[in-house]
Design a protein around this motif. Structure first.
Motif, short mmCIF file in Angstrom:
data_model
loop_
_atom_site.label_atom_id
_atom_site.label_comp_id
_atom_site.label_asym_id
_atom_site.label_seq_id
_atom_site.Cartn_x
_atom_site.Cartn_y
_atom_site.Cartn_z
N ASN A 133 0.83 -1.21 0.00
CA ASN A 133 0.00 0.00 0.00
C ASN A 133 0.86 1.25 0.00
OD1 ASN A 133 -2.28 -1.60 0.05
ND2 ASN A 133 -2.55 -1.47 2.25
N SER A 134 1.99 1.20 0.69
CA SER A 134 2.88 2.36 0.76
C SER A 134 3.38 2.77 -0.61
CB SER A 134 4.07 2.07 1.67
OG SER A 134 4.93 1.11 1.06
N VAL A 135 3.65 1.78 -1.47
CA VAL A 135 4.17 2.11 -2.81
C VAL A 135 3.08 2.73 -3.67
CG1 VAL A 135 5.32 1.20 -4.86
CG2 VAL A 135 5.89 0.30 -2.60
N PHE A 136 1.84 2.28 -3.48
CA PHE A 136 0.72 2.96 -4.14
C PHE A 136 0.65 4.41 -3.70
CE2 PHE A 136 -3.67 4.44 -3.40
CZ PHE A 136 -4.02 4.72 -4.72
N TYR A 137 0.72 4.65 -2.37
CA TYR A 137 0.67 6.03 -1.88
C TYR A 137 1.82 6.84 -2.47
CZ TYR A 137 -2.14 3.75 1.81
OH TYR A 137 -3.06 3.01 2.51
N CYS A 138 3.03 6.27 -2.43
CA CYS A 138 4.20 7.00 -2.94
C CYS A 138 4.03 7.36 -4.41
CB CYS A 138 5.46 6.17 -2.74
SG CYS A 138 6.09 6.14 -1.04
N MET A 139 3.69 6.37 -5.24
CA MET A 139 3.55 6.66 -6.66
C MET A 139 2.42 7.64 -6.94
SD MET A 139 4.58 3.43 -9.01
CE MET A 139 3.31 2.27 -8.49
N LYS A 140 1.33 7.53 -6.21
CA LYS A 140 0.20 8.44 -6.41
C LYS A 140 0.66 9.89 -6.32
CE LYS A 140 -4.20 9.82 -4.26
NZ LYS A 140 -4.96 9.94 -5.52
N TYR A 141 1.40 10.22 -5.29
CA TYR A 141 1.82 11.62 -5.08
C TYR A 141 3.09 11.96 -5.85
CZ TYR A 141 -1.79 11.47 -1.53
OH TYR A 141 -3.01 11.33 -0.89
N GLN A 142 3.99 11.00 -6.02
CA GLN A 142 5.20 11.27 -6.79
C GLN A 142 4.87 11.53 -8.26
OE1 GLN A 142 7.21 7.62 -5.97
NE2 GLN A 142 7.92 8.26 -3.95
N ILE A 143 4.01 10.73 -8.83
CA ILE A 143 3.66 10.91 -10.24
C ILE A 143 2.99 12.26 -10.47
CG2 ILE A 143 2.10 10.08 -12.05
CD1 ILE A 143 2.79 7.21 -11.08
N ALA A 144 2.10 12.63 -9.57
CA ALA A 144 1.45 13.94 -9.70
C ALA A 144 2.48 15.07 -9.70
CB ALA A 144 0.43 14.14 -8.58
#
Length: 266
Positions: A133-144
Motif C-alpha cells: 500500500n505504501s508504494v501505491f501512496y508513494c507513486m500516487k503523489y510522486q507521479i502527480a
C-alpha cells in the motif's frame, strides 16, 4: 591531414557533468541498507536527495555522510503506511527543491516467518500496508509531482520473491509479486507522459533488515542458495537502481530487473 592536436578521440574525453545534476530524487527506507546506498550514490552523482525513513536519526546520519562528501540532501521522517505522511513527504520535497525527478520506493519489512495459517490478521495487514500500500501512496503523489515538470523515473524495490515463492513468508512474497504487477500497470499508464516506472528484484542482500531477522548460520545457508556463492551488497543493488533512474535507461520502462547472484536462474 589532421595533426595529433586536431584529432578528437571521444573515448578519452572527460566530462565533468554528473548524471543527476539538477535533479531531485526521493528515497524511502533510506536510513540504512539498500536505501542508504541509493541515497548516497544519487547524491554523489549530483542529485538533491530526500532521505526518508521512519528512523529519523538513521536518515540524518545518511544526510551527514552525504554533506560531508559535498552532496546535498534533506532528512525526512516518514511512515510510508500513512498516506498523509507520504503526501507530506512529497510536499516537503517540492518546497525544499522545487521539483521531483525521481524516486526509489524502497521502504519495507520482512514480516514474521511462519506458515500462512499461523499468520495473525494484524501481522498480515502490517506487511501489506508497509510493503505494498505504501508504494501505491508513494507513486500516487510522486507521479502527480513529476507531471508538473515534464516527467521522471521511479524504481520500486521488489525482490527475487517478486516471482519466486519462499516458505513461511507468504505476506512478504504476496506483496513483492503484487508490486511487480503495479509497476507494470503504472508504466503503461504514464510512459507517454514522460514517466518511466521499473522494479528491481534483489536477491538476499546483507542489510540490517536481513541480519536482524536471522542468525549467522542462517545467513550462511542463504548465501549458499545463490550460485555466485555469497549474499549481495547494498551498493550492488544501488548500481542497478541508479542506472534505471538515469537517462541511460531512457527506453526501459515497465520491467523487472534482477540483481540476485543467479538465484532466479536455477
Amino acid at each position: 591531414m589532421l595533426t595529433l592536436e586536431q584529432h578528437h578521440n571521444p573515448r578519452t574525453e572527460v566530462s565533468m557533468t554528473k548524471e543527476f545534476d539538477g535533479k531531485t530524487v526521493i528515497v524511502t527506507g533510506a536510513g540504512s541498507g539498500i536505501g542508504a546506498a541509493c541515497a548516497e550514490q544519487l547524491a554523489a552523482a549530483g542529485a538533491r536527495t530526500v532521505v526518508a525513513d521512519l528512523n529519523l536519526s538513521g536518515a540524518e546520519a545518511v544526510v551527514a555522510r552525504i554533506e560531508a562528501a559535498g552532496g546535498m540532501a534533506r532528512a525526512y521522517a516518514i511512515d510510508v503506511s500513512d498516506p498523509e505522511s507520504v503526501k507530506a513527504m512529497v510536499d516537503f520535497t517540492l518546497s525544499s527543491f522545487g521539483r521531483l525527478d525521481g524516486a526509489v520506493n524502497n521502504a519495507g519489512i520482512g514480516g514474521p516467518l511462519k506458515p500462512l495459517a499461523d499468520y495473525g490478521l494484524d501481522e498480515w495487514k502490517q506487511v501489506l500496508d508497509v510493503n505494498l500500500n505504501s508504494v501505491f501512496y508513494c507513486m500516487k503523489y510522486q507521479i502527480a509531482a513529476m507531471l508538473q515538470t515534464g516527467g521522471g523515473a521511479i524504481v520500486n524495490m521488489s525482490s527475487i520473491l517478486g516471482t519466486n515463492g519462499f516458505a513461511n513468508a507468504s505476506a512478504y512474497v504476496a506483496t513483492k509479486h503484487a508490486l511487480v504487477g503495479m509497476t507494470k500497470s503504472a508504466a503503461l499508464e504514464y510512459s507517454a507522459k514522460g514517466i518511466r516506472v521499473n522494479a528491481v528484484g534483489p536477491g538476499f542482500i546483507r542489510t540490517p533488515l536481513v541480519e536482524n531477522a536471522m542468525d549467522e548460520a542462517t545467513l550462511t545457508g542463504l548465501a549458499g542458495l545463490h550460485p555466485i556463492g555469497r549474499l549481495g551488497a547494498s551498493h550492488e543493488v544501488a548500481n542497478l537502481t541508479l542506472f534505471l533512474l538515469s537517462d541511460q535507461a531512457s527506453f526501459i520502462t515497465g520491467s523487472y530487473h534482477l540483481v540476485d547472484g543467479g538465484y532466479a536462474a536455477q
